[in-house]
Structures are given as structure tokens and as C-alpha cells.
Design a protein around this motif. Structure first.
Motif, PDB file in Angstrom:
ATOM      1  N   ASP A   1       1.376   3.957  28.607  1.00 39.77           N
ATOM      2  CA  ASP A   1       1.392   2.777  29.473  1.00 39.77           C
ATOM      3  C   ASP A   1       0.637   3.004  30.780  1.00 39.77           C
ATOM      4  O   ASP A   1       0.391   2.069  31.548  1.00 39.77           O
ATOM      5  CB  ASP A   1       2.825   2.308  29.743  1.00 39.77           C
ATOM      6  N   GLY A   2       0.272   4.267  31.057  1.00 45.09           N
ATOM      7  CA  GLY A   2      -0.536   4.567  32.239  1.00 45.09           C
ATOM      8  C   GLY A   2       0.245   4.816  33.507  1.00 45.09           C
ATOM      9  O   GLY A   2      -0.344   5.196  34.529  1.00 45.09           O
TER      10      GLY A   2
ATOM     11  N   ALA B   1       5.462   9.178  33.438  1.00 44.00           N
ATOM     12  CA  ALA B   1       5.250  10.615  33.324  1.00 44.00           C
ATOM     13  C   ALA B   1       6.617  11.285  33.184  1.00 44.00           C
ATOM     14  O   ALA B   1       7.627  10.785  33.688  1.00 44.00           O
ATOM     15  CB  ALA B   1       4.513  11.157  34.540  1.00 44.00           C
ATOM     16  N   PHE B   2       6.627  12.421  32.492  1.00 44.37           N
ATOM     17  CA  PHE B   2       7.886  13.108  32.209  1.00 44.37           C
ATOM     18  C   PHE B   2       7.739  14.611  32.406  1.00 44.37           C
ATOM     19  O   PHE B   2       6.662  15.182  32.215  1.00 44.37           O
ATOM     20  CB  PHE B   2       8.332  12.855  30.757  1.00 44.37           C
ATOM     21  N   GLN B   3       8.859  15.230  32.751  1.00 45.62           N
ATOM     22  CA  GLN B   3       8.918  16.688  32.803  1.00 45.62           C
ATOM     23  C   GLN B   3      10.346  17.129  32.518  1.00 45.62           C
ATOM     24  O   GLN B   3      11.296  16.635  33.139  1.00 45.62           O
ATOM     25  CB  GLN B   3       8.466  17.238  34.157  1.00 45.62           C
ATOM     26  N   ARG B   4      10.485  18.049  31.577  1.00 44.02           N
ATOM     27  CA  ARG B   4      11.820  18.566  31.262  1.00 44.02           C
ATOM     28  C   ARG B   4      12.185  19.677  32.219  1.00 44.02           C
ATOM     29  O   ARG B   4      11.369  20.563  32.508  1.00 44.02           O
ATOM     30  CB  ARG B   4      11.874  19.095  29.824  1.00 44.02           C
TER      31      ARG B   4
ATOM     32  N   GLY C   1       1.476   9.067  36.925  1.00 40.46           N
ATOM     33  CA  GLY C   1       2.444   8.290  37.690  1.00 40.46           C
ATOM     34  C   GLY C   1       3.580   9.160  38.178  1.00 40.46           C
ATOM     35  O   GLY C   1       3.533  10.396  38.126  1.00 40.46           O
ATOM     36  N   THR C   2       4.637   8.479  38.646  1.00 38.08           N
ATOM     37  CA  THR C   2       5.795   9.199  39.161  1.00 38.08           C
ATOM     38  C   THR C   2       6.501   9.929  38.020  1.00 38.08           C
ATOM     39  O   THR C   2       6.823   9.333  36.992  1.00 38.08           O
ATOM     40  CB  THR C   2       6.777   8.224  39.825  1.00 38.08           C
ATOM     41  N   VAL C   3       6.753  11.198  38.235  1.00 38.03           N
ATOM     42  CA  VAL C   3       7.360  12.024  37.179  1.00 38.03           C
ATOM     43  C   VAL C   3       8.855  11.749  37.087  1.00 38.03           C
ATOM     44  O   VAL C   3       9.573  11.759  38.102  1.00 38.03           O
ATOM     45  CB  VAL C   3       7.114  13.519  37.452  1.00 38.03           C
ATOM     46  N   LEU C   4       9.309  11.502  35.873  1.00 39.23           N
ATOM     47  CA  LEU C   4      10.728  11.367  35.591  1.00 39.23           C
ATOM     48  C   LEU C   4      11.227  12.706  35.044  1.00 39.23           C
ATOM     49  O   LEU C   4      10.766  13.168  33.999  1.00 39.23           O
ATOM     50  CB  LEU C   4      10.969  10.257  34.567  1.00 39.23           C
ATOM     51  N   ARG C   5      12.140  13.300  35.772  1.00 34.02           N
ATOM     52  CA  ARG C   5      12.685  14.590  35.357  1.00 34.02           C
ATOM     53  C   ARG C   5      13.876  14.348  34.421  1.00 34.02           C
ATOM     54  O   ARG C   5      14.739  13.506  34.700  1.00 34.02           O
ATOM     55  CB  ARG C   5      13.139  15.383  36.592  1.00 34.02           C
ATOM     56  N   TYR C   6      13.891  15.096  33.331  1.00 31.67           N
ATOM     57  CA  TYR C   6      14.990  14.928  32.380  1.00 31.67           C
ATOM     58  C   TYR C   6      15.482  16.285  31.894  1.00 31.67           C
ATOM     59  O   TYR C   6      14.770  17.285  31.955  1.00 31.67           O
ATOM     60  CB  TYR C   6      14.555  14.048  31.198  1.00 31.67           C
TER      61      TYR C   6
END
Length: 285
Positions: free
Chosen positions: A156-157, A160-163, A119-124
Motif C-alpha cells: 500500500d506504500g 511498514a513492520f518490524q518484529r 512509512g511509519t514502522v509498526l512494531r509487533y
């Protein structure tokens, strides 16, 4: 007559040969030497037994004029002996030093992590308050493992995450002193009381006290509780509200406020189980 015979006998003894007198003298000296040795070399032990002391008396040596060392062996009174702690006994673990508040400035963990989830990547970003005895990179590695776990929110499908360490971010995970957490959370009307974490705006605020000490339920597995902190507060960022215990003996949902009590549930820090089923309960305010 009797007196006369006695006189004759005495005269005869005085005329005994000189050789007989010599041998008699040598025999007497030998007997005296043996008697003296026996008297010095053997002693009757004290009948009391427990108070006996054995000593080795000084002896003369043909090679030295110094007396031999005197040795005394005394009985040990075990009833009065005081035990001493072993030098190898483990010391009690020292509680971490947790400052009440800090400067409110932060150090960002360097580098960029791998993308996890679909899914859409959430940048943190991961920040640690300046001056804390914590490695920002070390905290970031733990956060990455939690958000990348298959039992985490990526199950949850669509999450998505990326640090990242620079550029635009969707949210920031910040480990800070209780005072700094209170200040930032209080700006949004939340009272964290120096004890708990919060998720406000785009800030996932992690109270240093909880990061280091966990709660009584998780005191022996602080690492697991850190996973609960991240999953719970990031869950709020994703739009999930608080839920209660689904039933006695059931796993506690990650969105349950477990710090307020387990209410019959068993400890659990993940939003999903091994089979990808969402763990939840009745909605609570």
C-alpha cells in the motif's frame, strides 16, 4: 530211445568246463545290477501334475553317517494366498494433537527482525501459548515472511513492520489454543466458537486449529492459509473491514471471510496481486 538220448545230453552239459559256468554267473550279476539301478533311479510322475511332490531321498555318504537333508517342493495355491501389506507402505498421516485450551500464558519469540515496507514502522511481537508443540521462533519466521511479501500490506506504500521481542509494541500476533482464543476474543464481544481467529484491540489471535489444519479449501497448502490468517487479521488491525467475492472466477480478497465459503471466487491469500493492484470486493458486515 528218446529217453536214452536225453540222458546222454544231460551228462554232456554237466561235464561243461568250469570256465563257462564262471562267465555265465558274472553276466547274470551284471544284468541284475543294471535292472536294480534303473528301478531306483527313475519313477513315473503322478499324472495329476498339480499335486506332484518332488522329494530327494536320503543318501548314504562315505564321509558321514548322517542322511542328506530332505527337500520337499510343494505347489503354491495362489487362489488361497492372502496378500500382506508391504513393510514400506506409507502410514496414514497422524492428525496433530490440538488441546482444547491452555494456560493462557505465552512464550515470546526472541530477537529482532528486519524492517520491511515504507512509512511509519509498526512494531509487533510474536507469542506462542505455553505448552504447545510449536517453536515461537519458527512461527515468528513465518509471520515475518508474510508481512514482508511484496503482495502483502507493505504494497500500500505506507505500511511498514518490524518484529521485536521486547519494548513497546503496536500489536501482538498470538498463536493459542481454541479455548484461549475464545477467552481473549470474548472479552471484546466476539464469539470465535473454538474455530476461528480474531483481531481485538492490539491482539491478532490465531486459533491453533486453523494454524495446523487450515480449512478444506487450503487443506493441501496449510502454509498458504497461514498467510491468509496473518493478512486478514492484520488487515483488521490496519482498519480494513470484510468484503465479499468480486465475481465468479476472480481471486478471493484477503479480507473476504473465505472460511465461510468461496462464493465463486478462486483461492487467494494476498491483499495485492503481483502488479501491486489491491484485491477487494463489495463491503459486507
Amino acid at each position: 530211445m528218446t529217453a536214452h538220448k536225453a540222458t546222454s545230453a544231460r551228462r554232456r552239459r554237466r561235464r561243461a568246463p568250469a570256465r563257462g559256468r564262471l562267465w555265465a554267473g558274472l553276466a547274470a550279476l551284471a544284468a541284475l545290477g543294471v535292472t536294480g539301478f534303473a528301478a531306483e533311479g527313475w519313477r513315473t510322475p503322478d499324472a495329476g501334475g498339480t499335486h506332484a511332490q518332488v522329494r530327494t531321498e536320503p543318501t548314504e555318504s562315505t564321509e558321514s553317517t548322517e542322511p542328506a537333508e530332505r527337500t520337499t517342493i510343494r505347489p503354491t495355491d495362489t487362489a488361497k494366498a492372502s496378500p500382506r501389506p508391504s513393510a514400506s507402505s506409507p502410514a496414514a498421516p497422524r492428525k496433530p494433537d490440538i488441546p482444547a485450551t491452555g494456560p493462557g500464558t505465552f512464550t515470546t519469540a526472541p530477537g529482532t527482525g528486519a524492517r520491511v515496507g515504507k512509512g511509519t514502522v509498526l512494531r509487533y511481537r510474536v507469542d506462542v501459548e505455553t505448552g504447545l508443540d510449536l517453536s515461537a521462533a519458527g512461527v515468528a519466521a513465518q509471520v515475518e515472511r508474510v508481512l514482508g511479501d511484496r503482495r502483502g500490506w507493505t504494497a500500500d506504500g505506507h505500511s511498514a513492520f518490524q518484529r521485536v521481542s521486547s519494548g513497546a509494541t503496536d500489536f501482538v500476533v498470538r498463536v493459542a489454543t481454541p479455548g484461549t482464543v475464545d477467552t481473549i476474543c470474548g472479552q471484546y464481544g466476539l464469539d470465535t466458537g473454538g474455530e476461528v481467529n480474531c483481531s481485538v484491540d492490539r491482539n491478532v489471535m490465531v486459533n491453533l486449529r486453523r494454524w495446523l489444519l487450515a480449512t478444506p479449501v487450503y487443506a493441501k497448502d496449510v502454509t498458504a492459509y497461514r498467510a491468509l490468517i496473518i493478512n486478514h487479521e492484520v488487515g483488521h488491525f490496519l482498519g480494513h473491514g470484510h468484503v465479499g467475492c468480486p465475481g465468479p472466477g476472480q481471486p478471493a480478497p484477503a479480507m473476504m471471510q473465505q472460511i465461510k465459503g468461496m462464493h465463486g471466487c478462486v483461492p487467494n491469500v494476498w491483499p495485492y496481486d503481483e502488479n501491486g493492484n489491491y484485491i477487494t470486493g463489495p463491503a459486507v458486515p
